[in-house]
Enzyme design. Structure first.
Site, PDB file in Angstrom:
ATOM      1  N   ASP A  55       0.864  -1.191   0.000  1.00 43.55           N
ATOM      2  CA  ASP A  55       0.000   0.000   0.000  1.00 43.55           C
ATOM      3  C   ASP A  55       0.901   1.242   0.000  1.00 43.55           C
ATOM      4  O   ASP A  55       1.885   1.310   0.733  1.00 43.55           O
ATOM      5  CB  ASP A  55      -0.882  -0.016   1.264  1.00 43.55           C
ATOM      6  CG  ASP A  55      -1.978   1.032   1.199  1.00 43.55           C
ATOM      7  OD1 ASP A  55      -3.123   0.658   0.882  1.00 43.55           O
ATOM      8  OD2 ASP A  55      -1.678   2.225   1.456  1.00 43.55           O
ATOM      9  N   ASP A  75      -4.874   2.450  -3.882  1.00 44.08           N
ATOM     10  CA  ASP A  75      -3.401   2.420  -3.889  1.00 44.08           C
ATOM     11  C   ASP A  75      -2.863   1.128  -3.279  1.00 44.08           C
ATOM     12  O   ASP A  75      -1.765   1.095  -2.758  1.00 44.08           O
ATOM     13  CB  ASP A  75      -2.848   3.643  -3.152  1.00 44.08           C
ATOM     14  CG  ASP A  75      -3.322   3.697  -1.701  1.00 44.08           C
ATOM     15  OD1 ASP A  75      -4.262   2.943  -1.349  1.00 44.08           O
ATOM     16  OD2 ASP A  75      -2.776   4.495  -0.919  1.00 44.08           O
TER      17      ASP A  75
HETATM   18  N1  LIG Z   1      -5.220   9.405  -8.438  1.00 45.13           N
HETATM   19  C1  LIG Z   1      -5.935   8.355  -8.068  1.00 45.13           C
HETATM   20  N2  LIG Z   1      -6.339   8.245  -6.799  1.00 45.13           N
HETATM   21  C2  LIG Z   1      -7.040   7.176  -6.418  1.00 45.13           C
HETATM   22  C3  LIG Z   1      -7.356   6.149  -7.321  1.00 45.13           C
HETATM   23  N3  LIG Z   1      -8.048   5.181  -6.654  1.00 45.13           N
HETATM   24  C4  LIG Z   1      -8.166   5.618  -5.385  1.00 45.13           C
HETATM   25  N4  LIG Z   1      -7.547   6.817  -5.222  1.00 45.13           N
HETATM   26  C5  LIG Z   1      -7.406   7.638  -4.053  1.00 45.13           C
HETATM   27  O1  LIG Z   1      -6.428   7.053  -3.213  1.00 45.13           O
HETATM   28  C6  LIG Z   1      -6.599   7.558  -1.878  1.00 45.13           C
HETATM   29  C7  LIG Z   1      -6.327   6.446  -0.915  1.00 45.13           C
HETATM   30  O2  LIG Z   1      -6.461   7.021   0.321  1.00 45.13           O
HETATM   31  P1  LIG Z   1      -6.271   6.219   1.666  1.00 45.13           P
HETATM   32  O3  LIG Z   1      -6.847   4.855   1.529  1.00 45.13           O
HETATM   33  O4  LIG Z   1      -6.777   7.080   2.783  1.00 45.13           O
HETATM   34  O5  LIG Z   1      -4.729   5.984   1.755  1.00 45.13           O
HETATM   35  P2  LIG Z   1      -3.494   6.931   2.066  1.00 45.13           P
HETATM   36  O6  LIG Z   1      -3.736   8.377   1.865  1.00 45.13           O
HETATM   37  O7  LIG Z   1      -2.406   6.326   1.263  1.00 45.13           O
HETATM   38  O8  LIG Z   1      -3.279   6.688   3.595  1.00 45.13           O
HETATM   39  P3  LIG Z   1      -2.515   5.473   4.260  1.00 45.13           P
HETATM   40  O9  LIG Z   1      -2.769   4.272   3.419  1.00 45.13           O
HETATM   41  O10 LIG Z   1      -3.125   5.339   5.611  1.00 45.13           O
HETATM   42  O11 LIG Z   1      -1.079   5.834   4.317  1.00 45.13           O
HETATM   43  C8  LIG Z   1      -8.042   8.105  -1.839  1.00 45.13           C
HETATM   44  O12 LIG Z   1      -7.974   9.484  -1.705  1.00 45.13           O
HETATM   45  C9  LIG Z   1      -8.654   7.713  -3.178  1.00 45.13           C
HETATM   46  O13 LIG Z   1      -9.519   8.702  -3.655  1.00 45.13           O
HETATM   47  C10 LIG Z   1      -6.920   6.275  -8.675  1.00 45.13           C
HETATM   48  O14 LIG Z   1      -7.149   5.422  -9.531  1.00 45.13           O
HETATM   49  N5  LIG Z   1      -6.218   7.391  -8.992  1.00 45.13           N
END
Ligand SMILES: Nc1nc2c(ncn2[C@@H]2O[C@H](COP(=O)(O)OP(=O)(O)OP(=O)(O)O)[C@@H](O)[C@H]2O)c(=O)[nH]1
Length: 392
Positions: free
Chosen positions: A264, A307
């Site tokens: 992740d 992610d």
């Molecule tokens: N640019 C982009 N963002 C995405 C995609 N799929 C999901 N996201 C974003 O990825 C982010 C994941 O956020 P979180 O799960 O909170 O993870 P994080 O900010 O990495 O926090 P931690 O995992 O706790 O370190 C969210 O804001 C989603 O909107 C994508 O295909 N493209």
């Protein structure tokens, strides 16, 4: 008793190729196909009409029944080569060297338009040129077969290999005066055999080309349905399908364990918030590129969502998984170095779980759960960490 003379066989071969070409060309004008169909159609029309013109010898002027006829046959083969090159490279093809080759031959043919002399020379030149293009087709379709695992491309390649041999035979016969007469319609020797083989090869290669293209499109759609369009990693369905494929079971005897990594990206939301969603997408692709470069061809890489990614390393235990995880962290840290200027420290948290290789298909969910708990520990203890399920 059915009696076919060589001229009739030529006529039928020419008619078949021309009508096939007209149908393909008509289809290509619907705009529903890529440019290769147009090339393929014109290629058939050119070769077919060239052969038809040959059969009008003594009815129409020699310029049309000899010079133009031979040139059309060569242009047809040239376009066939262009078709398969376009299929292989998908984008542009290198045309210039081939056009030069074609130009030289045009000049030679025009020098030889005298109907009664140079028959053998003409035959040798046509056979060598068409043979060269047939060889190019055989080579590029073999590449398609190997690179994209398309079975029917082997068939096309095989047919064009036979065509290359037939043209080589014809060229050798021309050089050694074994053509079987001094006219293209002579019913003896190599001349007779080559036109008979051409009558069989022509329909076969059109059919096999069609099969190759169908198989390719089919694979392409299956591939798309099983992959994430952004990163080209497998999606969940793709991962399941790949695990069910017996490649891992095949390796289970020699290497009884398989490792699973759940990865992740840390603070990914901040990337989106600070640098925009498009940049976030780009970062996901950067990560996927790094993984694709690090893994072996037998390893599996899938996007779980957002992610979070899964990596499966067949025939690998705890130690190998730790090594891969560290390499990924280092490469990713290197690739995201510049983001520190924006106040972003983007790292990877990883959870590892290991299971018996022959159990992986059944225990995937439980293995995922173990890796997920390990990943949670990595996040909980400050991120940018690797945790093994056994230690968690
Ligand atoms: N640019 C982009 N963002 C995405 C995609 N799929 C999901 N996201 C974003 O990825 C982010 C994941 O956020 P979180 O799960 O909170 O993870 P994080 O900010 O990495 O926090 P931690 O995992 O706790 O370190 C969210 O804001 C989603 O909107 C994508 O295909 N493209």
């Amino acid at each position: 008793m059915l009696q076919l003379d060589v001229k009739t066989i030529y006529f039928l071969v020419g008619l078949f190729a021309t009508t096939t070409g007209l149908v393909l060309f008509a289809l290509s004008t619907t705009g529903r196909f890529d440019r290769w169909l147009k090339y393929w159609g014109i290629s058939n029309i050119a070769t077919g009409s060239g052969i038809l013109l040959l059969t009008f010898r003594d009815i129409i002027p020699d310029f049309y029944s000899i010079v133009l006829a031979n040139m059309l046959a060569i242009i047809g083969y040239y376009l066939l080569m262009a078709t398969t090159q376009r299929l292989y490279h998908r984008r542009r093809i290198a045309v210039k060297p081939h056009l030069l080759f074609l130009g030289i031959l045009t000049v030679l043919f025009i020098l030889m338009r005298d109907a009664d002399s140079y028959y053998a020379e003409r035959t040798v030149l046509t056979a060598l040129t068409c043979g060269f293009y047939a060889y190019c087709v055989a080579k590029s379709t073999l590449r398609i077969a190997r690179k994209e695992d398309i079975t029917s491309a082997y068939l096309v390649s095989g047919i064009f290999t036979v065509a290359t041999v037939v043209f080589a035979m014809r060229a050798i016969a021309g050089l050694t005066h074994h053509l079987g007469g001094d006219s293209v319609f002579a019913s003896g020797g190599v001349n007779m055999w080559t036109i008979l083989l051409a009558a069989i090869i022509g329909p076969l290669w059109n059919m096999s080309m069609l099969l190759m293209i169908m198989e390719r499109i089919n694979r392409n759609w299956i591939g798309r349905a099983l992959r994430d369009p952004l990163t080209s990693a497998l999606n969940r369905e793709g991962l399941k399908a790949a695990i069910e494929n017996n490649s891992m079971r095949r390796q289970s005897d020699a290497h009884p364990v398989t490792a699973l990594l759940l990865v992740d990206i840390d603070h990914f939301k901040q990337v989106n918030d600070k640098l925009g969603h498009a940049f976030g997408d780009q970062l996901l692709c950067t990560f996927a590129d790094i993984v694709h470069h690090q893994l072996r061809s037998s390893d599996l890489f899938a996007r779980q969502g957002g992610d979070e990614f899964v990596i499966i390393l067949p025939a690998s235990g705890e130690k190998e998984a730790q090594d891969v995880a560290e390499r990924l962290q280092n490469s990713f840290a290197h690739a995201t170095e510049k983001l520190k200027q924006d106040g972003l420290s983007i790292t990877l948290s990883i959870g590892i779980a290991v299971a018996a290789s022959d159990q992986i298909a059944h225990s995937l969910n439980s293995l995922m759960e173990q890796a997920d708990s390990a990943l949670y520990q990595s996040k909980h203890h400050g991120r940018n960490r690797i945790t093994s399920a056994q230690a968690a």
